[in-house]
Write an enzyme that holds these catalytic residues in place. Structure first.
Site, PDB file in Angstrom:
ATOM      1  N   GLY A  15       0.909  -1.189  -0.118  1.00 55.53           N
ATOM      2  CA  GLY A  15      -0.168  -0.037   0.025  1.00 55.53           C
ATOM      3  C   GLY A  15       0.699   1.165  -0.151  1.00 55.53           C
ATOM      4  O   GLY A  15       0.425   2.198   0.688  1.00 55.53           O
ATOM      5  N   ALA A  18       2.745   2.878  -5.233  1.00 54.77           N
ATOM      6  CA  ALA A  18       2.415   1.898  -6.340  1.00 54.77           C
ATOM      7  C   ALA A  18       1.148   1.056  -6.110  1.00 54.77           C
ATOM      8  O   ALA A  18       0.228   0.904  -6.959  1.00 54.77           O
ATOM      9  CB  ALA A  18       3.611   0.801  -6.392  1.00 54.77           C
ATOM     10  N   SER A  41       0.844  -3.526   5.391  1.00 52.02           N
ATOM     11  CA  SER A  41       1.194  -3.736   6.697  1.00 52.02           C
ATOM     12  C   SER A  41       1.610  -2.415   7.343  1.00 52.02           C
ATOM     13  O   SER A  41       2.569  -2.020   6.746  1.00 52.02           O
ATOM     14  CB  SER A  41       2.222  -4.690   6.727  1.00 52.02           C
ATOM     15  OG  SER A  41       2.813  -4.600   7.866  1.00 52.02           O
ATOM     16  N   VAL A  49       9.517   8.004   0.713  1.00 56.25           N
ATOM     17  CA  VAL A  49      10.134   9.169  -0.283  1.00 56.25           C
ATOM     18  C   VAL A  49       9.439   9.170  -1.828  1.00 56.25           C
ATOM     19  O   VAL A  49       8.657   7.877  -1.807  1.00 56.25           O
ATOM     20  CB  VAL A  49      11.807   9.092  -0.543  1.00 56.25           C
ATOM     21  CG1 VAL A  49      12.667   9.619   0.604  1.00 56.25           C
ATOM     22  CG2 VAL A  49      11.986   7.720  -0.864  1.00 56.25           C
ATOM     23  N   ALA A  52       8.536  14.010  -6.404  1.00 54.98           N
ATOM     24  CA  ALA A  52       8.588  14.717  -7.718  1.00 54.98           C
ATOM     25  C   ALA A  52       8.017  13.933  -8.777  1.00 54.98           C
ATOM     26  O   ALA A  52       8.483  12.772  -8.967  1.00 54.98           O
ATOM     27  CB  ALA A  52       9.961  15.358  -7.963  1.00 54.98           C
ATOM     28  N   LYS A  80       5.588  21.794 -10.700  1.00 51.98           N
ATOM     29  CA  LYS A  80       7.013  21.413 -11.135  1.00 51.98           C
ATOM     30  C   LYS A  80       7.135  22.053 -12.716  1.00 51.98           C
ATOM     31  O   LYS A  80       6.427  21.268 -13.384  1.00 51.98           O
ATOM     32  CB  LYS A  80       7.379  20.262 -10.890  1.00 51.98           C
ATOM     33  CG  LYS A  80       8.752  19.704 -11.326  1.00 51.98           C
ATOM     34  CD  LYS A  80       8.990  18.255 -11.030  1.00 51.98           C
ATOM     35  CE  LYS A  80      10.314  17.925 -11.846  1.00 51.98           C
ATOM     36  NZ  LYS A  80      10.558  16.321 -11.829  1.00 51.98           N
ATOM     37  N   PRO A  98      13.973  22.006 -18.377  1.00 49.25           N
ATOM     38  CA  PRO A  98      12.559  22.478 -18.365  1.00 49.25           C
ATOM     39  C   PRO A  98      11.692  21.529 -19.054  1.00 49.25           C
ATOM     40  O   PRO A  98      11.997  20.831 -20.076  1.00 49.25           O
ATOM     41  CB  PRO A  98      12.616  23.766 -18.743  1.00 49.25           C
ATOM     42  CG  PRO A  98      13.937  23.690 -19.980  1.00 49.25           C
ATOM     43  CD  PRO A  98      14.600  22.481 -19.508  1.00 49.25           C
ATOM     44  N   LEU A 336       8.721  -0.167  -6.848  1.00 51.95           N
ATOM     45  CA  LEU A 336       9.965  -0.436  -6.522  1.00 51.95           C
ATOM     46  C   LEU A 336      10.111  -2.162  -6.648  1.00 51.95           C
ATOM     47  O   LEU A 336      11.266  -2.549  -6.825  1.00 51.95           O
ATOM     48  CB  LEU A 336      10.418  -0.306  -5.090  1.00 51.95           C
ATOM     49  CG  LEU A 336      10.314   1.479  -4.649  1.00 51.95           C
ATOM     50  CD1 LEU A 336      10.488   1.741  -3.368  1.00 51.95           C
ATOM     51  CD2 LEU A 336      11.498   2.133  -5.617  1.00 51.95           C
ATOM     52  N   ILE A 349       7.535   7.312 -10.264  1.00 50.07           N
ATOM     53  CA  ILE A 349       5.963   7.244 -10.152  1.00 50.07           C
ATOM     54  C   ILE A 349       5.383   7.210 -11.655  1.00 50.07           C
ATOM     55  O   ILE A 349       4.397   6.427 -11.684  1.00 50.07           O
ATOM     56  CB  ILE A 349       5.377   8.533  -9.528  1.00 50.07           C
ATOM     57  CG1 ILE A 349       5.884   8.337  -7.934  1.00 50.07           C
ATOM     58  CG2 ILE A 349       3.969   8.671  -9.496  1.00 50.07           C
ATOM     59  CD1 ILE A 349       5.592   9.616  -7.026  1.00 50.07           C
TER      60      ILE A 349
HETATM   61  P1  FAD Z   1       6.869   1.101  -0.751  1.00 53.97           P
HETATM   62  O1  FAD Z   1       6.207   2.474  -0.722  1.00 53.97           O
HETATM   63  O2  FAD Z   1       8.106   0.601  -0.211  1.00 53.97           O
HETATM   64  O3  FAD Z   1       5.707   0.467  -0.380  1.00 53.97           O
HETATM   65  C1  FAD Z   1       5.550  -1.036  -0.048  1.00 53.97           C
HETATM   66  C2  FAD Z   1       4.335  -1.480   0.578  1.00 53.97           C
HETATM   67  O4  FAD Z   1       4.357  -2.753   0.666  1.00 53.97           O
HETATM   68  C3  FAD Z   1       4.218  -0.871   1.887  1.00 53.97           C
HETATM   69  O5  FAD Z   1       2.890  -0.634   2.162  1.00 53.97           O
HETATM   70  C4  FAD Z   1       4.228  -2.119   2.759  1.00 53.97           C
HETATM   71  O6  FAD Z   1       3.911  -1.921   4.098  1.00 53.97           O
HETATM   72  C5  FAD Z   1       3.988  -3.190   1.830  1.00 53.97           C
HETATM   73  N1  FAD Z   1       4.531  -4.452   2.207  1.00 53.97           N
HETATM   74  C6  FAD Z   1       5.888  -4.885   2.227  1.00 53.97           C
HETATM   75  N2  FAD Z   1       6.067  -6.209   2.527  1.00 53.97           N
HETATM   76  C7  FAD Z   1       4.674  -6.670   2.800  1.00 53.97           C
HETATM   77  C8  FAD Z   1       4.284  -7.758   3.924  1.00 53.97           C
HETATM   78  N3  FAD Z   1       4.973  -8.784   3.929  1.00 53.97           N
HETATM   79  N4  FAD Z   1       3.003  -7.672   3.975  1.00 53.97           N
HETATM   80  C9  FAD Z   1       2.211  -6.742   3.931  1.00 53.97           C
HETATM   81  N5  FAD Z   1       2.792  -5.380   3.259  1.00 53.97           N
HETATM   82  C10 FAD Z   1       3.781  -5.555   2.737  1.00 53.97           C
HETATM   83  N6  FAD Z   1       9.786   8.486  -7.418  1.00 53.97           N
HETATM   84  C11 FAD Z   1       9.467   9.561  -7.901  1.00 53.97           C
HETATM   85  O7  FAD Z   1       8.616   9.390  -8.863  1.00 53.97           O
HETATM   86  N7  FAD Z   1       9.784  10.746  -7.602  1.00 53.97           N
HETATM   87  C12 FAD Z   1      10.777  10.990  -6.804  1.00 53.97           C
HETATM   88  O8  FAD Z   1      11.253  12.340  -6.414  1.00 53.97           O
HETATM   89  C13 FAD Z   1      11.329   9.722  -6.212  1.00 53.97           C
HETATM   90  N8  FAD Z   1      12.269   9.804  -5.113  1.00 53.97           N
HETATM   91  C14 FAD Z   1      12.731   8.760  -4.734  1.00 53.97           C
HETATM   92  C15 FAD Z   1      14.047   8.946  -3.593  1.00 53.97           C
HETATM   93  C16 FAD Z   1      14.661   7.798  -3.384  1.00 53.97           C
HETATM   94  C17 FAD Z   1      15.742   7.790  -2.449  1.00 53.97           C
HETATM   95  C18 FAD Z   1      14.044   6.527  -3.460  1.00 53.97           C
HETATM   96  C19 FAD Z   1      14.481   5.260  -2.804  1.00 53.97           C
HETATM   97  C20 FAD Z   1      12.838   6.425  -4.340  1.00 53.97           C
HETATM   98  C21 FAD Z   1      12.319   7.526  -4.952  1.00 53.97           C
HETATM   99  N9  FAD Z   1      11.356   7.638  -5.770  1.00 53.97           N
HETATM  100  C22 FAD Z   1      10.736   8.721  -6.478  1.00 53.97           C
HETATM  101  C23 FAD Z   1      10.576   6.102  -5.950  1.00 53.97           C
HETATM  102  C24 FAD Z   1       9.227   6.226  -5.144  1.00 53.97           C
HETATM  103  O9  FAD Z   1       9.528   6.340  -3.775  1.00 53.97           O
HETATM  104  C25 FAD Z   1       8.659   4.848  -5.393  1.00 53.97           C
HETATM  105  O10 FAD Z   1       8.537   4.619  -6.735  1.00 53.97           O
HETATM  106  C26 FAD Z   1       7.258   4.765  -4.983  1.00 53.97           C
HETATM  107  O11 FAD Z   1       7.083   5.450  -3.600  1.00 53.97           O
HETATM  108  C27 FAD Z   1       6.653   3.548  -4.796  1.00 53.97           C
HETATM  109  O12 FAD Z   1       6.926   2.912  -3.975  1.00 53.97           O
HETATM  110  P2  FAD Z   1       6.205   1.446  -3.577  1.00 53.97           P
HETATM  111  O13 FAD Z   1       4.988   1.715  -3.301  1.00 53.97           O
HETATM  112  O14 FAD Z   1       6.778   0.622  -4.913  1.00 53.97           O
HETATM  113  O15 FAD Z   1       7.040   0.807  -2.477  1.00 53.97           O
END
Ligand code: FAD
Length: 501
Positions: A15, A18, A41, A49, A52, A80, A98, A336, A349
């Site tokens: 959650g 993504a 969870s 993080v 942008a 932006k 830009p 990710l 994103i």
């Molecule tokens: P997460 O945010 O890690 O979410 C994972 C989810 O899975 C959580 O809800 C967690 O609770 C759940 N989960 C994991 N394991 C379990 C389990 N066993 N049981 C139940 N639930 C579980 N993107 C941009 O577009 N612009 C930016 O400026 C940008 N800056 C970034 C800077 C950094 C340093 C990093 C590392 C990334 C950045 N990103 C950026 C990427 C962006 O943060 C991610 O693409 C975005 O937040 C999506 O993350 P996610 O949902 O894939 O993972």
């Protein structure tokens, strides 16, 4: 026996941004009789993080019917217009990437060819003077674009900065209101079907199993389904993109006002981002752990904030690369879990967004034909590699003197796809957009010129036009852009009036 018939249930694991983006988009399926369940969870939390974005995010919000002013107010968002790169080309240098186009094509010839000829003779300013977003960025101004092509404001392209956790909460509300079911709990096991290794169900720590036809792995770096359960494998790009950690911290928005651009400042062992939101500034130092310790990275970050830190900085580890398949069996990885490219061009994103739209366009049935799966993988991997090349280019084309990282990336061999692109531009300012490529010509031009790659020659057709006429046209464009920016309100004033958080 192969199953057949339409998909009846989609299970989203995770959650973060993504997971909730996927849930909001998949909510449409609920009306078609598909159950959509999201498991997350609170104990594990999100990456915390990601603030942008790039302009197509507006299409995603529009598709959901989200009102922009409400969205900006609820996510503490800002506008932006592009990214300012400080010290990337060499120490003391800055340039802008830009959004939006440069100038206007003349007689079917691209603007940058005209500009190139005039710039050589000193008759044109730097190319950014002819991009309206760059001019507005520099002035700290903003007004929404208009459709009338005769207005300079039609040249404005924009994206958002926002608080990603507030965005996820916003989308959660949207998705739950449309029938997506949220289950809280930690996934502790994944059951695979004996005959074909497809995912059958996920097991929650305290509250039973959730079965599904299609599973979306949005579990973040863990890749709980795509890697841990299905063992898909990972292709590392760490030899090109050597940064493997980031230290991040929000700071109070003191000093500078809410600027309508992201700033990226090169540092000895990586680079620092500055993302202004309405209520705070997001900051982080992306670095290579071979070149600097976590402690020193943290100290560098804290020494370079323009307001007080609002919490202790936290370190995130990562490896650049991608899952070998992003759709494996009945599991599609988004965010990710599908791979990681550092946030230099704010693309993660966006890649979630395109992953979702490709999935909806190629939505399978329970037979899971390899035709759709293979096409999805082909398109996704091509796009990831194109973005990868763009990011590698920023590092590779540097003339910096400080920091061993910068020498290594300057001297490394880059992917052939990138080498060809740069050579073509360096030779004659030519550019070809490959299939479905995210970054358009104007983005490559901004960054190639910004990083010091000047085409050796211009299109021969430029010489067919009287130089005085070209100069006059360029002068008029520059003056019109400067005048229009002058007349616009300051970005933070516009925000405070139209969408205060
Ligand atoms: P997460 O945010 O890690 O979410 C994972 C989810 O899975 C959580 O809800 C967690 O609770 C759940 N989960 C994991 N394991 C379990 C389990 N066993 N049981 C139940 N639930 C579980 N993107 C941009 O577009 N612009 C930016 O400026 C940008 N800056 C970034 C800077 C950094 C340093 C990093 C590392 C990334 C950045 N990103 C950026 C990427 C962006 O943060 C991610 O693409 C975005 O937040 C999506 O993350 P996610 O949902 O894939 O993972």
């Amino acid at each position: 026996m192969t199953a057949s018939g339409p998909i009846r249930s989609v299970v989203i694991v995770g959650g973060g941004t993504a997971g909730w983006m996927a849930a909001a988009a998949m909510a449409k399926l609920v009306r078609a009789g598909v159950s959509v369940t999201l498991v997350e969870s609170d104990a594990i939390g999100t990456v915390g993080v990601g603030e942008a974005t790039i302009p197509p995010i507006r299409n995603f919000n529009a598709l959901l019917g989200i009102d922009e002013a409400d969205f900006l107010a609820r996510t503490a968002g800002s506008i932006k217009l592009g990214i300012e790169f400080v010290d990337w080309t060499r120490e003391g240098h800055r340039y802008a990437h830009p959004f939006g186009e440069f100038g206007f094509d003349l007689d079917g010839v691209k603007f940058h060819h005209y500009w190139r000829k005039l710039h050589e003779s000193g008759a044109a300013g730097w190319i950014e003077d002819y991009n309206f977003c760059a001019v507005a960025m520099r002035a700290g101004k903003y007004l929404p674009p208009v459709a009338d092509p005769n207005s300079v404001l039609s040249r404005l392209a924009y994206a958002y900065h926002f608080d990603a956790s507030l965005y996820a909460a916003y989308l959660r509300e949207y998705a739950e209101a449309r029938g997506v079911v949220r289950r809280e709990g930690r996934v502790v096991d994944v059951a695979l079907r004996g005959e074909d290794g497809f995912i059958e169900s996920v097991k929650l720590e305290n509250s039973g199993n959730i079965e599904g036809d299609l599973f979306l792995d949005c579990s973040g770096f863990r890749g709980l389904l795509i890697q841990q359960a299905l063992g898909t494998g990972f292709e590392s790009w760490a030899h090109w993109l050597q940064c493997d950690r980031a230290v991040a911290v929000p700071s109070a928005s003191a000093g500078e006002e809410v600027t309508p651009f992201t700033r990226s400042t090169a540092r000895a062992a990586g680079w620092q981002w500055r993302i202004p939101l309405q209520h705070r500034v997001g900051n982080g130092y992306v670095y290579c752990s071979n070149d600097i310790s976590d402690e020193d990275a943290r100290a560098t970050l804290l020494a370079n904030l323009d307001g007080e830190p609002l919490r202790d900085p936290f370190v995130i580890r990562f490896e650049a690369g991608r899952s070998k398949l992003v759709w494996n069996r009945n599991c599609v990885a988004l965010g990710l879990a599908s791979g990681f490219l550092e946030p230099l061009e704010s693309t993660s994103i966006h890649l979630i967004q395109t992953g979702i739209s490709k999935l909806l366009a190629l939505f399978p049935d329970r037979g899971f034909s390899p035709v759709e799966r293979n096409e999805y993988n082909r398109l996704s991997i091509t796009q990831l590699e194109q973005v990868r090349d763009f990011i590698i280019f920023h590092y590779h084309a540097n003339q910096r003197r400080t920091g061993d990282l910068w020498r290594r990336v300057r001297e490394m061999e880059v992917p052939d796809t990138l080498a060809r692109k740069v050579a073509l531009f360096a030779e004659g300012g030519r550019f070809f957009r490959y299939e479905d490529e995210l970054f358009a010509e104007s983005s490559w031009i901004a960054v190639m010129l910004g990083q010091g790659v000047m085409p050796r020659r211009w299109d021969r057709l430029v010489d067919a036009i009287d130089p005085a006429e070209v100069k006059d046209r360029l002068d008029r464009i520059r003056a019109a852009f400067a005048r229009a920016a002058e007349a616009m309100p300051r970005h933070h004033e516009w925000l405070a009036k139209h969408c205060p958080s």
